[in-house]
Scaffold this active site. Structure first.
Site, PDB file in Angstrom:
ATOM      1  N   ASP A 101      39.375  37.306  34.637  1.00 45.17           N
ATOM      2  CA  ASP A 101      39.321  35.859  34.490  1.00 45.17           C
ATOM      3  C   ASP A 101      40.754  35.312  34.427  1.00 45.17           C
ATOM      4  O   ASP A 101      41.562  35.633  35.298  1.00 45.17           O
ATOM      5  CB  ASP A 101      38.479  35.509  33.257  1.00 45.17           C
ATOM      6  CG  ASP A 101      38.129  34.043  33.140  1.00 45.17           C
ATOM      7  OD1 ASP A 101      37.191  33.597  33.822  1.00 45.17           O
ATOM      8  OD2 ASP A 101      38.803  33.340  32.360  1.00 45.17           O
ATOM      9  N   HIS A 299      29.911  37.971  35.909  1.00 46.38           N
ATOM     10  CA  HIS A 299      31.335  37.752  35.683  1.00 46.38           C
ATOM     11  C   HIS A 299      31.936  38.743  34.695  1.00 46.38           C
ATOM     12  O   HIS A 299      33.107  39.100  34.812  1.00 46.38           O
ATOM     13  CB  HIS A 299      31.537  36.323  35.175  1.00 46.38           C
ATOM     14  CG  HIS A 299      32.967  35.904  35.074  1.00 46.38           C
ATOM     15  ND1 HIS A 299      33.825  35.912  36.149  1.00 46.38           N
ATOM     16  CD2 HIS A 299      33.693  35.454  34.013  1.00 46.38           C
ATOM     17  CE1 HIS A 299      35.017  35.486  35.766  1.00 46.38           C
ATOM     18  NE2 HIS A 299      34.969  35.204  34.481  1.00 46.38           N
TER      19      HIS A 299
END
Length: 322
Positions: A101, A299
């Site tokens: 991220d 994710h």
């Protein structure tokens, strides 16, 4: 987690909390939003058992590390200096860096900003993309004119902070579930920006535990963010215009150090990156050894499918040692 140690280092004018496990060649793992050193717990066990010294900081703004109040403290000069200062404080000349991220966003920049300090890259979830032609905030505003866009909502200091700080448990459950392999994050796009907060547009999650997250693990996140709030993490978003400006001549510099990339097949971030983010990444990362898509993961691929991710990372690291 056997032999896990914690310490706080004076680095680049802040206190940086660091979790460490193992001995051997150093690997530094950088988390994103809303993460903590704890995001890498499965990798710390596996990599340290294989003979690596694994170092996972709470990035500035998070957990037990300092959280400067002003977003200017989260630009690329500061965040790179944190990582270089971390290596210096630990007496490490060069390390493998991994990122997820916003951590990946930073780590992609490290070879250009800190040449000689980066042995290789292990990047999760966020591929290298071309430099934006306009300031990020302009792009964020355009997205917000089409649908709810968290990157725009986060820009005004105090607004998202108040909402998320007021309901940390609910926000964490919603965001962790929506971005996971449940693949519900893009439900947010069904809502307009006007009149909505993040909690209004994120889908409701199922009750814990989930297959990849226990109640105790979730409580660790809740406890830390209840104590600190989310402003530090939000400031990484608010520094994006500054990072963009600072990277004007560096962003598209080819990344030649050995690199591996891993993403979940159901990661909504990949859907936001255009038709073929892997082709765009390969063009900018000549050092790319391989890119892996882990089926069924979203994710948080390193938490959702730790065995698969660990096997990929260990194979890559073993290749560096040959």
């Amino acid at each position: 987690m056997p032999n896990l140690t914690h310490r706080t280092l004076e680095v680049n004018g802040i206190e940086l909390h660091v979790a460490e496990q193992g001995t051997g060649r150093p690997v530094v793992l950088c988390h994103g939003f809303p993460g903590l050193w704890f995001t890498w717990r499965h990798q710390m066990d596996a990599l340290s058992a294989a003979g690596y010294r694994v170092i996972a900081p709470d990035m500035r703004g998070y957990g037990r590390s300092s959280a400067p109040a002003d977003a200017s403290g989260y630009d690329r000069e500061h965040t790179v200096a944190d990582m270089v200062g971390l290596l210096d404080a630990l007496g490490i000349d060069q390390a493998v860096f991994g990122g997820h991220d916003f951590g990946a966003h930073l780590v992609w920049d490290l070879p250009a900003w800190a040449p000689g300090r980066v042995r290789a890259l292990m990047q999760l979830s966020v591929p290298r993309t071309p430099r934006l032609p306009v300031q990020p905030s302009i792009g964020f505003a355009h997205l917000a004119s089409q649908h709810f866009a968290h990157v725009h909502y986060f820009q005004e200091p105090g607004v998202a902070d108040a909402e998320l700080n007021g309901s940390p448990r609910l926000f964490l459950a919603k965001i962790l579930h929506a971005l996971s392999g449940a693949n519900r994050y893009l439900d947010c796009w069904e809502f307009p920006s006007e009149g909505n907060g993040y909690l209004d547009v994120l889908p409701d999650p199922p009750a814990l535990p989930w297959p990849w997250l226990t109640e105790d693990e979730f409580e660790y996140y809740v406890d830390e963010f209840t104590r600190t709030g989310f402003t530090g993490g939000l400031n990484w978003y608010r520094a994006e215009d500054a990072v963009w400006a600072q990277n004007e001549v560096l962003h598209d510099k080819p990344i030649e150090v050995p690199t591996v990339f891993v993403a979940g097949s159901k990661d909504p971030v990949l859907e936001m990156m255009g038709r073929d983010p892997f082709a765009a990444m390969r063009a900018r990362v000549p050092g790319l050894v391989d890119a892996h898509v882990v089926e069924g993961a979203g994710h948080f691929v390193q938490m959702e499918k730790p065995d698969e991710v660990n096997a990929i990372l260990l194979d890559f690291l073993a290749g560096l040692d040959d």
